[in-house]
Design a protein around this motif. Structure first.
Motif, short mmCIF file in Angstrom:
data_model
loop_
_atom_site.label_atom_id
_atom_site.label_comp_id
_atom_site.label_asym_id
_atom_site.label_seq_id
_atom_site.Cartn_x
_atom_site.Cartn_y
_atom_site.Cartn_z
N ASP A 2 51.95 54.16 64.70
CA ASP A 2 52.35 55.57 64.88
C ASP A 2 51.13 56.46 65.00
N TYR A 3 50.12 56.19 64.18
CA TYR A 3 48.88 56.97 64.22
C TYR A 3 48.21 56.82 65.59
N ILE A 4 48.10 55.59 66.08
CA ILE A 4 47.48 55.34 67.39
C ILE A 4 48.27 56.04 68.50
N ARG A 5 49.59 55.93 68.44
CA ARG A 5 50.43 56.58 69.47
C ARG A 5 50.21 58.09 69.47
N GLU A 6 50.20 58.69 68.28
CA GLU A 6 49.99 60.14 68.19
C GLU A 6 48.61 60.53 68.71
N GLU A 7 47.60 59.73 68.36
CA GLU A 7 46.24 60.00 68.84
C GLU A 7 46.19 59.93 70.37
N GLN A 8 46.85 58.95 70.94
CA GLN A 8 46.84 58.81 72.40
C GLN A 8 47.62 59.93 73.07
N GLU A 9 48.69 60.38 72.47
CA GLU A 9 49.42 61.53 73.03
C GLU A 9 48.56 62.78 73.02
N GLN A 10 47.77 62.96 71.96
CA GLN A 10 46.85 64.10 71.91
C GLN A 10 45.77 63.96 72.98
N GLN A 11 45.28 62.75 73.18
CA GLN A 11 44.29 62.51 74.23
C GLN A 11 44.88 62.77 75.61
N ALA A 12 46.13 62.38 75.82
CA ALA A 12 46.78 62.62 77.11
C ALA A 12 46.86 64.12 77.38
N GLU A 13 47.19 64.90 76.36
CA GLU A 13 47.26 66.35 76.52
C GLU A 13 45.86 66.92 76.79
N ALA A 14 44.84 66.41 76.10
CA ALA A 14 43.47 66.86 76.35
C ALA A 14 43.04 66.52 77.77
N ALA A 15 43.44 65.33 78.25
CA ALA A 15 43.11 64.92 79.62
C ALA A 15 43.81 65.81 80.63
N ARG A 16 45.06 66.15 80.37
CA ARG A 16 45.79 67.04 81.28
C ARG A 16 45.09 68.39 81.37
N LYS A 17 44.70 68.96 80.22
CA LYS A 17 44.00 70.24 80.20
C LYS A 17 42.65 70.13 80.91
N GLN A 18 41.94 69.04 80.67
CA GLN A 18 40.65 68.81 81.33
C GLN A 18 40.83 68.78 82.85
N PHE A 19 41.86 68.09 83.30
CA PHE A 19 42.14 67.98 84.73
C PHE A 19 42.48 69.34 85.32
N GLU A 20 43.42 70.06 84.68
CA GLU A 20 43.85 71.36 85.20
C GLU A 20 42.71 72.37 85.23
N THR A 21 41.86 72.35 84.22
CA THR A 21 40.71 73.26 84.19
C THR A 21 39.75 72.95 85.33
N THR A 22 39.52 71.68 85.58
CA THR A 22 38.56 71.28 86.61
C THR A 22 39.08 71.53 88.02
N VAL A 23 40.35 71.21 88.27
CA VAL A 23 40.87 71.38 89.63
C VAL A 23 41.24 72.83 89.91
N ASN A 24 41.53 73.60 88.89
CA ASN A 24 41.74 75.04 88.97
C ASN A 24 42.45 75.50 90.24
N GLY A 25 43.70 75.11 90.38
CA GLY A 25 44.50 75.56 91.50
C GLY A 25 44.27 74.83 92.81
N MET A 26 43.54 73.75 92.77
CA MET A 26 43.28 72.98 93.98
C MET A 26 44.61 72.45 94.53
N PRO A 27 44.86 72.62 95.82
CA PRO A 27 46.11 72.10 96.37
C PRO A 27 46.12 70.58 96.33
N ALA A 28 47.29 70.01 96.22
CA ALA A 28 47.49 68.55 96.25
C ALA A 28 46.78 67.84 95.10
N ALA A 29 46.75 68.47 93.93
CA ALA A 29 46.17 67.84 92.75
C ALA A 29 47.28 67.66 91.72
#
Length: 148
Positions: free
Chosen positions: A62-89
């Motif tokens: 459960d701990y590992i799953r929760e940690e990975q879900e937090q990482q997935a959210e951090a990755a999503r934010k990292q992606f959105e910040t970097t592509v910043n409105g880029m079409p087809a991303a």
């Protein structure tokens, strides 16, 4: 070049790969997909006799799953910040053995380029991920860029 995929995990280790993938996608007007892989192989990796207590084993999973879900959210934010409105991303979360998912991506005919860091998914990943770069070099059938 029409489709670039970048494997990211929300860590500083994957930021350079993401920056380069976004730059290449912008310059070539390619679609960009960011991929995070939730490692679903932990139960098999730790086995059934772990700490000889079902509760302890399940608590760890459960701990590992929760940690990975937090990482997935951090990755999503990292992606959105970097592509910043880029079409087809788009950002995608996959499940499975991260090394196998990356190897599948590195051989998928619809992907023109896979970009990743040698240390991607190692934040809570299993030791087998440390040889991902070597495995890609031997098995990938499509072009890839591997960053330190």
């Amino acid at each position: 070049m029409t489709h670039i995929v970048v494997a990211i995990d929300g860590s500083a280790a994957s930021q350079e790969a993401l920056n380069q993938a976004a730059t290449i996608a912008r310059q070539s007007h390619a679609d960009l997909t960011g991929v995070f892989v939730i490692d679903s192989q932990w139960p098999d990796f730790i086995g059934n006799d772990w700490q000889s207590s079902k509760g302890a084993r399940q608590g760890f999973l459960d701990y590992i799953r929760e940690e990975q879900e937090q990482q997935a959210e951090a990755a999503r934010k990292q992606f959105e910040t970097t592509v910043n409105g880029m079409p087809a991303a788009i950002f995608s979360v996959e499940a499975g053995d991260p090394a196998e998912v990356v190897l599948q991506l590195a051989s998928k005919p619809s992907i023109d380029l896979l970009v990743l860091s040698r240390r991607v998914f190692q934040v809570s990943g299993r030791p087998s991920l440390k040889t991902l770069g070597e495995r890609l070099g031997r098995k990938a059938t499509r072009p890839f860029l591997l960053y330190p």
